[in-house]
Design a protein around this motif. Structure first.
Motif, PDB file in Angstrom:
ATOM      1  N   SER A  27       0.816  -1.199   0.000  1.00  0.00           N
ATOM      2  CA  SER A  27       0.000   0.000   0.000  1.00  0.00           C
ATOM      3  C   SER A  27       0.858   1.260   0.000  1.00  0.00           C
ATOM      4  O   SER A  27       1.816   1.356   0.766  1.00  0.00           O
ATOM      5  N   PHE A  29      -0.818   4.136   0.354  1.00  0.00           N
ATOM      6  CA  PHE A  29      -1.701   5.113   0.975  1.00  0.00           C
ATOM      7  C   PHE A  29      -1.036   5.788   2.159  1.00  0.00           C
ATOM      8  O   PHE A  29      -1.242   6.966   2.417  1.00  0.00           O
ATOM      9  N   SER A  30      -0.207   5.021   2.872  1.00  0.00           N
ATOM     10  CA  SER A  30       0.446   5.566   4.066  1.00  0.00           C
ATOM     11  C   SER A  30       1.611   6.482   3.733  1.00  0.00           C
ATOM     12  O   SER A  30       2.120   7.180   4.613  1.00  0.00           O
ATOM     13  N   TYR A  32       2.752   9.709   2.441  1.00  0.00           N
ATOM     14  CA  TYR A  32       2.085  10.982   2.156  1.00  0.00           C
ATOM     15  C   TYR A  32       2.548  11.574   0.831  1.00  0.00           C
ATOM     16  O   TYR A  32       1.745  11.960  -0.002  1.00  0.00           O
ATOM     17  N   ARG A  53      -0.910  12.566  -0.672  1.00  0.00           N
ATOM     18  CA  ARG A  53      -1.939  11.544  -0.578  1.00  0.00           C
ATOM     19  C   ARG A  53      -3.260  12.062  -1.135  1.00  0.00           C
ATOM     20  O   ARG A  53      -4.032  11.319  -1.725  1.00  0.00           O
ATOM     21  N   ASN A  73      -4.307   5.339  -5.321  1.00  0.00           N
ATOM     22  CA  ASN A  73      -4.002   4.645  -4.069  1.00  0.00           C
ATOM     23  C   ASN A  73      -4.624   3.253  -4.030  1.00  0.00           C
ATOM     24  O   ASN A  73      -4.068   2.332  -3.430  1.00  0.00           O
ATOM     25  N   ASN A  76      -2.328   1.150  -5.917  1.00  0.00           N
ATOM     26  CA  ASN A  76      -0.931   1.264  -5.455  1.00  0.00           C
ATOM     27  C   ASN A  76       0.006   1.606  -6.617  1.00  0.00           C
ATOM     28  O   ASN A  76       1.080   0.997  -6.776  1.00  0.00           O
TER      29      ASN A  76
END
Length: 113
Positions: A27, A29-30, A32, A53, A73, A76
């Protein structure tokens, strides 16, 4: 640790376009800030564009108006749409976070007639 694999490079004539992709093994998403960097022969690696993000973008002056960074996101994946390419865009292009972690292999972009 997320691994990143860049693709989409190639040989293109001046004025042409390419779309680079960066696929992450996990992922993003974490992370930024995601960014594209490039390293031309004999030069230091430079940050070309970054995206938050929430998809706020920023570009180095030399590519403003020509390159577009985006991220998905859910998939990925980070993209770099490169238009109106110039010979000085020739470099190996990498994606990574800010600050960067381990580097992938990159993808070669060559702009030449």
């Amino acid at each position: 640790q997320v691994q990143l694999v860049e693709s989409g490079g190639g040989l293109v004539q001046p004025g042409g376009s390419l779309r680079l992709s960066c696929a992450a093994s996990g992922s993003i998403f974490s992370i930024y800030y995601m960014a594209w960097y490039r390293q031309a022969p004999g030069k230091q690696r430079e940050l070309v564009a970054h995206i938050t993000r929430g998809s706020i973008t920023n570009y180095v002056d030399s590519v403003k108006g020509r390159f577009i960074i985006s991220r998905d996101n859910a998939k990925n994946t980070v993209y770099l749409q490169m238009n109106s390419l110039k010979p000085e865009d020739t470099a190996v292009y990498y994606c990574n976070g800010i600050p960067p972690s381990d580097w992938g292999q990159g993808t070669q972009v060559t702009v030449s007639s």
